[in-house]
Design an enzyme around this catalytic site. Structure first.
Site, PDB file in Angstrom:
ATOM      1  N   ASP A  97       0.794  -1.239   0.000  1.00  0.00           N
ATOM      2  CA  ASP A  97       0.000   0.000   0.000  1.00  0.00           C
ATOM      3  C   ASP A  97       0.826   1.289   0.000  1.00  0.00           C
ATOM      4  O   ASP A  97       0.505   2.240   0.727  1.00  0.00           O
ATOM      5  CB  ASP A  97      -0.954   0.018   1.205  1.00  0.00           C
ATOM      6  N   LYS A 111      -6.999  -4.529  -2.847  1.00  0.00           N
ATOM      7  CA  LYS A 111      -7.573  -5.143  -1.653  1.00  0.00           C
ATOM      8  C   LYS A 111      -8.513  -4.181  -0.937  1.00  0.00           C
ATOM      9  O   LYS A 111      -8.380  -2.954  -1.050  1.00  0.00           O
ATOM     10  CB  LYS A 111      -6.482  -5.629  -0.693  1.00  0.00           C
ATOM     11  N   CYS A 121      -1.928  -2.235   8.211  1.00  0.00           N
ATOM     12  CA  CYS A 121      -1.813  -3.236   7.147  1.00  0.00           C
ATOM     13  C   CYS A 121      -0.518  -4.046   7.229  1.00  0.00           C
ATOM     14  O   CYS A 121      -0.525  -5.253   6.971  1.00  0.00           O
ATOM     15  CB  CYS A 121      -1.936  -2.562   5.784  1.00  0.00           C
TER      16      CYS A 121
END
Length: 298
Positions: free
Chosen positions: A163, A226, A259
């Site tokens: 990310d 995601k 995350c």
């Protein structure tokens, strides 16, 4: 038999399987030691690591001690029954309601005469040392993700980039440093033919991986979209790793406490060895990064 925790029960089941595979007359203490070492998230394995002992080395020694004999029904050997009884006393001594893997490991040493006990003693392990190491573990930490020791190789590694998107980078004070470190690792991975996997959180709304990093990705790298915190749960991510057949996962990206942490915990639970690059991860809250790194060290 005393009530066992789920992982202690799993260890005994693994011990029974190993005894059957070896054609043993009964489940011996050596089978239990091997079974305990197959529980990566257990307190027993965590405390072995806390003592600086390589779990793989102890596993090899346990395997060496297991000798094949003709198949017969699988009762506990007399010596193993002694170990189980000692483990029950150990759990009661510390006020636990059920026997855990750590109690079984301590009991192996307290029994003292089995080959498994001698193997542990040969490595300098004692019941008191185990208890001392156990007392230093943070509550619950041993049941999640113990620190990984040892070297990794490019043949066994995968670089996971999590990310690194402009929308997440914008409020991070150290964003330039994080992008630079991620870029460096991506370039090195490309030079060494280390596979790279990339995830992007809600790409449609939050955008793609930052362009400075995206242009360095080797051809063919798939960027998985995601809608969950853990990259391991992104559609296709687990299958990507399985196809690569590599067990060392190097994590970089953001955010450290969300995350990255969730991905690390899921990977660890799935049996991977996880390495988080502290200087290639970051979080928006000033103290969140440090908290995440401390958590992942245990």
């Amino acid at each position: 038999m005393a009530e066992l925790t789920e992982r202690a029960g799993n260890a005994l089941q693994a011990a029974q399987r190993k005894a059957r595979e070896a054609g043993a007359r009964a489940i011996a203490v050596e089978h239990l030691l091997a079974g305990l070492l197959e529980q990566p998230d257990s307190v027993a394995v965590a405390v072995v690591r806390a003592l600086g002992i390589e779990v793989s080395k102890l596993q090899r020694e346990a395997a060496r001690l297991i000798h094949a004999t003709e198949p017969e029904p699988m009762p506990l050997s007399e010596r193993l029954q002694v170990v189980v009884d000692l483990a029950a006393k150990e759990s009661k001594r510390v006020g636990e309601q059920a026997v855990g893997t750590e109690h079984l490991l301590i009991a192996i040493l307290r029994e003292g005469d089995s080959l498994a006990s001698r193997a542990l003693q040969k490595l300098g392990v004692s019941a008191d040392a185990l208890r001392s190491a156990l007392s230093r573990l943070e509550p619950g930490a041993a049941r999640v993700a113990s620190p990984v020791r040892g070297r990794i190789s490019m043949q066994s590694s995968v670089l996971a980039v999590i990310d690194v998107q402009d929308s997440f980078l914008a409020p991070i004070a150290q964003k330039e440093k994080v992008v630079a470190r991620c870029s460096f690792l991506v370039e090195v991975a490309g030079l060494l033919d280390v596979p790279i996997v990339v995830t992007e959180q809600y790409r449609e709304r939050m955008g793609e991986t930052t362009e400075a990093l995206r242009r360095l990705l080797p051809p063919g790298v798939v960027r998985r979209d995601k809608l969950c915190f853990s990259s391991y749960r992104a559609n296709g991510f687990e299958e990507d790793l399985a196809a690569m057949a590599r067990k060392d996962i190097v994590l970089v990206g953001i955010e450290s406490h969300i995350c990255v942490t969730q991905t690390a915990l899921d990977l660890h639970s799935a049996g991977y060895r996880v390495y988080v690059c502290e200087d290639a991860t970051a979080a928006r809250p000033p103290d969140a990064h440090g908290i995440a790194m401390r958590r992942l060290r245990h």
